[in-house]
Write a protein that holds these residues in place. Structure first.
Motif, PDB file in Angstrom:
ATOM      1  N   GLN A 267       0.831  -1.207   0.000  1.00  0.00           N
ATOM      2  CA  GLN A 267       0.000   0.000   0.000  1.00  0.00           C
ATOM      3  C   GLN A 267       0.869   1.262   0.000  1.00  0.00           C
ATOM      4  O   GLN A 267       0.511   2.270  -0.630  1.00  0.00           O
TER       5      GLN A 267
ATOM      6  N   SER B 141      -4.112  -7.168  -5.884  1.00  0.00           N
ATOM      7  CA  SER B 141      -4.242  -6.725  -7.272  1.00  0.00           C
ATOM      8  C   SER B 141      -5.601  -7.118  -7.843  1.00  0.00           C
ATOM      9  O   SER B 141      -6.276  -6.303  -8.487  1.00  0.00           O
TER      10      SER B 141
ATOM     11  N   SER C   2      -8.353  -5.003  -6.229  1.00  0.00           N
ATOM     12  CA  SER C   2      -8.419  -3.616  -6.714  1.00  0.00           C
ATOM     13  C   SER C   2      -9.114  -3.528  -8.075  1.00  0.00           C
ATOM     14  O   SER C   2      -9.743  -2.520  -8.383  1.00  0.00           O
TER      15      SER C   2
ATOM     16  N   HIS D  91     -13.873  -6.160  -6.864  1.00  0.00           N
ATOM     17  CA  HIS D  91     -14.125  -6.622  -5.503  1.00  0.00           C
ATOM     18  C   HIS D  91     -14.869  -7.954  -5.472  1.00  0.00           C
ATOM     19  O   HIS D  91     -14.798  -8.682  -4.468  1.00  0.00           O
TER      20      HIS D  91
ATOM     21  N   ILE E 268      -6.448   0.802  -0.786  1.00  0.00           N
ATOM     22  CA  ILE E 268      -6.795  -0.296  -1.686  1.00  0.00           C
ATOM     23  C   ILE E 268      -8.047   0.026  -2.464  1.00  0.00           C
ATOM     24  O   ILE E 268      -8.221  -0.418  -3.589  1.00  0.00           O
ATOM     25  N   TYR E 269      -8.955   0.808  -1.924  1.00  0.00           N
ATOM     26  CA  TYR E 269     -10.233   1.075  -2.591  1.00  0.00           C
ATOM     27  C   TYR E 269     -10.013   1.930  -3.830  1.00  0.00           C
ATOM     28  O   TYR E 269      -9.185   2.829  -3.837  1.00  0.00           O
TER      29      TYR E 269
END
Length: 600
Positions: A533, A558, A561, A564, A599-600
């Motif tokens: 991150q 990965s 991202s 989901h 991550i979002y």
């Protein structure tokens, strides 16, 4: 030869099936029954049982149940008991109809099969089966009385039945119903005789209520047939009905010429009824926790994990048993996320005051070195036993905790009780000998010495479940020179399951005090994810991380991202990653905190 002894062959096959059933797949049920009673070899215990209706059947049942401590012995006893129930059912039928040639012999299995299915309710006591066996003996006796000599039957109904009621309890209604059916429905004469018996037994139960501190419904339904005294199950009456009526109905069935075909059909139908009835009675959902507790009690950690691999645990207690097994194998932080997790509850389930749920948690506290909490849970579980009996297993655990804490006077009181039992007596005498040798002698015991090293030495308190991470931290720091690896693993696992990443980052360096040959996998995955991150690449990462773990974590993040809801995230190997729990499990991504933001 087979044609001559086929009845006995069928009965022995039935007894063997019952024995194997309880010895192999349901050994946990035997352990469950044994751990909620403590049979004592002394006169006071006997008179205490005989002072209430049904006391003799209860005494005999508890004597037999103690052998469940050795699973094979307990299963064999049940096999013999069910054999006697079936054979006596047939003997009663033969007494009513001596010329019966065995054409309807298979029907004599039906009452025992119904009882077997009913005993799938784990709170049905063995005293009920013992009282039914006694009822069959008295039914056979009544059927053998001369039908033309009214005085014999009158004496039996008015004198013998009250004695039976006091010794064996409410199964007397089985005998009364049998007498009513045989005298009224079959002979259709002297209807006043069984009717008088019914009135007489109702009066006897009413009279006993004047001298005993029990509600009338319990005196009518049996005091010790069911572990929960608040109600009498309907199935109890159904089982008694079968034992009372089946012999009479069987004796009235006509004989046919197609004997072999009839018997073969009966065997097939009865086998189907037995399998379906027992399967319905012994519901898997009811016995999963019982089996987990049994495996924890016997320290079969590998079998706990095997069971979890076949079917993922769902309740906090089941998850706690799986995590305890991993902890005892030193693999909690390596493999915990290969199993379903449900937060901190999966490590330390919320305390419930019932006889079963505190037991695995007590075992956990004991292994961690939280001795006071282990004793508290064991004590509360014993006090929560619905029929107010004592438990050899729980008293043993209380003694161990008192011995570790050096409270030898309290331990001796419990040991004096355990010494009067069969399977705990030798152990109790060993502990009494240790106490007689003083504190130095107790310290020579390897188990007590180890637990004294692990526990917090200078502060005597009960742990707070609201601050469990701090409690675990204190436990680990106080005993770190003894390498309390399990306390460290539970501390880190707790922070991960609570999704408290700042505290995880604060506590994980304590692992340098533990003799690891590698950084635990879950810790590797968390560290790798945090690094990715911040830096976006694995280059320059200063941790000794396994390449497979690093690759798996990078692939998970990965994939996550990009999508989901990608199905590959929820199947191995990606689903075994700690980040799967953090981001996807239970739909609680919001709680993951700052570490998830990038991550979002």
């Amino acid at each position: 030869m087979i044609r001559k002894y086929w009845q006995w062959a069928l009965s022995l096959l039935f007894a063997a099936s019952v024995t194997v059933f309880w010895a192999v797949p349901y050994a946990c049920a035997l352990s469950f029954q044994e751990q909620y009673q403590l049979f004592l070899f002394d006169s006071d215990y006997l008179w205490q049982r005989l002072s209430v209706p049904g006391g003799l059947s209860d005494y005999i049942a508890e004597f037999l149940t103690q052998f469940n401590y050795v699973n094979v012995a307990g299963a064999c006893i049940l096999g013999v008991l069910f054999l006697l129930l079936q054979r006596l059912t047939w003997h009663v039928t033969k007494q009513l109809r001596p010329e019966a040639d065995g054409q309807w012999y298979v029907l004599s299995f039906l009452p025992a099969i119904v009882l077997w299915a009913y005993m799938g309710d784990e709170h049905v006591m063995l005293s009920f089966a013992v009282s039914l066996l006694a009822a069959l003996v008295f039914m056979w006796w009544y059927a053998a009385l001369n039908a033309d000599r009214i005085s014999e039957r009158l004496i039996f109904l008015l004198a013998v039945l009250p004695a039976f009621y006091w010794l064996f309890g409410a199964s007397v209604w089985c005998v009364v119903l049998f007498a009513f059916v045989t005298d009224v429905a079959c002979r259709r004469k002297r209807a006043w005789l069984p009717a008088a018996a019914v009135v007489w037994m109702i009066a006897a139960a009413e009279l006993s209520a004047l001298f005993l501190p029990y509600p009338l419904y319990r005196l009518f339904g049996g005091l010790d047939y069911y572990r929960y005294p608040a109600f009498v199950p309907v199935m109890q009456w159904v089982v008694m009905l079968f034992f009372a009526v089946i012999p009479v109905l069987t004796s009235r069935l006509p004989q046919t010429r197609h004997r072999t075909a009839v018997v073969s059909s009966e065997i097939i139908v009865m086998a189907v009824v037995a399998v379906a009835g027992v399967k319905a009675g012994f519901k898997t959902v009811d016995y999963d926790m019982i089996e987990y507790d049994y495996l924890v009690r016997t320290h079969q950690w590998d079998r706990v994990l095997e069971k979890a691999q076949k079917q993922q645990p769902s309740t906090p207690l089941e998850v706690a048993c799986v995590n305890l097994s991993l902890g005892m194998r030193g693999e909690l932080l390596d493999h915990m996320f290969e199993y379903y997790q449900n937060g901190g509850e999966g490590l330390f389930p919320t305390f419930n005051r019932d006889p079963l749920s505190p037991l695995p948690t007590s075992e956990l506290f004991y292994e961690l070195g939280m001795i006071n909490d282990a004793e508290r849970y064991a004590f509360e579980a014993q006090e929560a036993i619905p029929n107010f009996r004592k438990s050899g297993r729980l008293m043993k655990r209380i003694v161990q905790c008192e011995m570790i804490n050096g409270n030898y006077g309290v331990a001796r009181k419990y040991l004096d009780v355990l010494a009067r039992s069969l399977f705990y007596g030798a152990w109790a005498q060993q502990q009494l000998d240790l106490i007689a040798g003083g504190d130095k002698a107790v310290a020579t015991d390897s188990e007590y010495a180890q637990k004294r090293k692990l526990r917090i030495k200078h502060t005597d308190f009960l742990f707070s479940d609201r601050e469990m991470d701090q409690m675990l931290g204190m436990l680990f720091v106080d005993g770190k020179k003894y390498d309390n690896r399990m306390a460290y693993e539970y501390l880190i696992a707790y922070e991960l399951l609570q999704r408290d990443l700042p505290r995880f980052m604060e506590y994980y360096p304590l692992g340098r005090y533990v003799s690891y040959d590698h950084i635990p996998y879950a810790v590797q995955q968390m560290l790798t994810g945090n690094w990715l991150q911040k830096h976006g690449t694995l280059r320059g990462m200063p941790f000794s991380v396994d390449q497979q773990n690093a690759w798996s974590t990078a692939q998970f993040l990965s994939t996550y991202s990009r999508n989901h809801n990608d199905p590959s995230l929820s199947v191995p190997p990606l689903s075994y990653n700690v980040w799967h729990y953090m981001l996807l499990q239970s739909g609680t991504a919001k709680k993951a905190g700052k570490a998830q933001a990038g991550i979002y």
